[in-house]
Design an enzyme around this catalytic site. Structure first.
Site, mmCIF file in Angstrom:
data_model
loop_
_atom_site.group_PDB
_atom_site.id
_atom_site.type_symbol
_atom_site.label_atom_id
_atom_site.label_comp_id
_atom_site.label_asym_id
_atom_site.label_seq_id
_atom_site.Cartn_x
_atom_site.Cartn_y
_atom_site.Cartn_z
ATOM 1 N N ASP A 95 0.783 -1.166 0.135
ATOM 2 C CA ASP A 95 -0.017 0.008 0.059
ATOM 3 C C ASP A 95 0.902 1.255 0.170
ATOM 4 O O ASP A 95 2.096 1.042 0.050
ATOM 5 C CB ASP A 95 -0.730 -0.010 1.168
ATOM 6 C CG ASP A 95 -2.225 0.853 1.042
ATOM 7 O OD1 ASP A 95 -2.346 1.664 0.181
ATOM 8 O OD2 ASP A 95 -3.269 0.780 1.845
ATOM 9 N N GLU B 265 0.020 4.721 1.535
ATOM 10 C CA GLU B 265 0.086 5.803 2.692
ATOM 11 C C GLU B 265 1.186 5.519 3.810
ATOM 12 O O GLU B 265 1.532 6.494 4.549
ATOM 13 C CB GLU B 265 -1.299 5.448 3.294
ATOM 14 C CG GLU B 265 -2.541 6.097 2.624
ATOM 15 C CD GLU B 265 -3.240 5.117 1.719
ATOM 16 O OE1 GLU B 265 -2.588 3.976 1.560
ATOM 17 O OE2 GLU B 265 -4.180 5.289 1.166
ATOM 18 N N HIS C 123 -2.629 -0.171 -3.769
ATOM 19 C CA HIS C 123 -3.155 1.174 -3.532
ATOM 20 C C HIS C 123 -3.986 1.704 -4.694
ATOM 21 O O HIS C 123 -3.520 1.724 -5.893
ATOM 22 C CB HIS C 123 -2.084 2.533 -3.167
ATOM 23 C CG HIS C 123 -2.377 3.755 -3.065
ATOM 24 N ND1 HIS C 123 -3.148 4.082 -1.969
ATOM 25 C CD2 HIS C 123 -2.263 4.775 -3.807
ATOM 26 C CE1 HIS C 123 -3.550 5.552 -1.860
ATOM 27 N NE2 HIS C 123 -2.965 5.930 -3.099
ATOM 28 N N HIS D 237 -1.467 1.324 6.939
ATOM 29 C CA HIS D 237 -2.017 2.373 7.717
ATOM 30 C C HIS D 237 -3.046 1.637 8.585
ATOM 31 O O HIS D 237 -3.762 0.878 8.517
ATOM 32 C CB HIS D 237 -2.505 3.487 6.837
ATOM 33 C CG HIS D 237 -3.454 2.862 5.662
ATOM 34 N ND1 HIS D 237 -4.781 2.589 6.088
ATOM 35 C CD2 HIS D 237 -3.311 2.486 4.696
ATOM 36 C CE1 HIS D 237 -5.524 2.179 5.146
ATOM 37 N NE2 HIS D 237 -4.740 1.975 4.093
ATOM 38 N N HIS E 143 -7.622 4.920 7.680
ATOM 39 C CA HIS E 143 -9.082 4.873 6.979
ATOM 40 C C HIS E 143 -9.193 3.295 6.664
ATOM 41 O O HIS E 143 -8.325 2.589 6.950
ATOM 42 C CB HIS E 143 -8.987 5.436 5.454
ATOM 43 C CG HIS E 143 -8.049 5.113 4.708
ATOM 44 N ND1 HIS E 143 -6.737 5.254 4.520
ATOM 45 C CD2 HIS E 143 -8.076 4.203 3.509
ATOM 46 C CE1 HIS E 143 -6.120 4.755 3.405
ATOM 47 N NE2 HIS E 143 -6.940 3.887 2.808
#
Ligand SMILES: [Zn+2]
Length: 274
Positions: free
Chosen positions: A8, A10, A60, A104, A115
């Site tokens: 991902d 973030e 992502h 994250h 999120h």
């Protein structure tokens, strides 16, 4: 030894706000290079420490962020979307370990860019247990027979991962100050941490048990507003608890779990709020 990496964005080195993660925004090209750098550091250490195959799934947004022209020459890349199993596409029981990089924290808790999947989901529950992307994907991997041995991201993501998998290795690349601020390691420091943790995590792979969930699974999603919950409840088999924004269903296995979650999310995303 076969290693699967879900990457991902973030939680990657130096990424602290959406301007690094959204295509077209001013820092996005920097974000891609930072993400690719983290992934390459892990791949290099993995091959130096006994890995024979490394498959990276870009995980992502539209899943086309990693710079393949800069990818470690011995790895292969799963990229692009849509994919039935999204962030976990390509994982099967021939892999010895899974690493989740650039992850994250879940929606509503502290951590950089916290999120869960997208803005429409407030919470996800698997058999009543709240999960973010880390937990959801770890259970998918576990039911496929593969343990998650390393996570990289901020300090809060490391805590979320350890709450589910106490033995997991964590590469903490930044310390969250707020949702869009962090105290970050330099890319060189991050690479050193990632390489050290990769070696330890690969050594641990045989000792970490895959994360399981009882089948069939009760999957519950709490949406941001009632309009989304009402729209999702038109899918056969969905149960909408009136007075909440939660919709539940039963799924038979991890494959159905992932596809059902994606169908619910995409349908909810069609509902306009204002
Ligand atoms: Zn992401």
């Amino acid at each position: 030894m076969k290693l699967f990496i879900s990457a991902d964005m973030e939680g990657s080195t130096g990424i602290i706000d959406p301007s690094y993660c959204n295509p077209g925004d001013n820092n996005y090209e920097r974000g891609r290079r930072l993400m690719t750098g983290d992934v390459n550091a892990v791949i290099e250490a993995a091959f130096a420490h006994g890995a024979t195959d490394v498959v990276v799934a870009d995980s992502h947004h539209k899943m086309n962020n990693l710079l393949i022209e800069e990818l470690h020459p011995k790895a292969t890349l799963l990229c692009g979307s849509p994919r039935d199993f999204s962030m976990m596409q390509g994982l099967d029981n021939t892999f010895d370990a899974a690493f989740f990089l650039g992850y994250h924290t879940r929606h509503g808790v502290p951590g950089v860019l916290s999120h869960t999947m997208s803005g429409v989901i407030k919470n996800m529950y698997i058999n009543g247990q709240v999960v973010g992307e880390f937990g959801f994907n770890a259970i998918y991997a576990g039911l496929t027979g593969v343990p998650v041995c390393l996570v990289s991201g901020d300090d809060q993501t490391a805590l979320e991962a350890k709450a589910l998998i106490p033995e997991i290795r964590t590469a903490v690349l930044k310390t969250a100050v707020s949702r869009t601020s962090a105290h970050c390691l330099s890319p060189a420091q991050s690479a050193a941490v990632l390489q050290e943790e990769t070696k330890i995590a690969l050594d641990l792979a045989k000792r970490i048990k895959p994360t399981l969930a009882t089948l069939p699974i009760e999957l519950t999603i709490e949406f941001a507003h009632t309009g989304q919950a009402e729209m999702v409840s038109i899918i056969p088999g969905m149960e909408y608890r009136k007075g909440t924004t939660e919709v539940s269903c039963k799924v038979q296995d991890q494959y159905e779990m992932y596809k059902t979650m994606r169908a619910m999310l995409n349908l909810a995303d069609t509902v306009q709020f204002f």
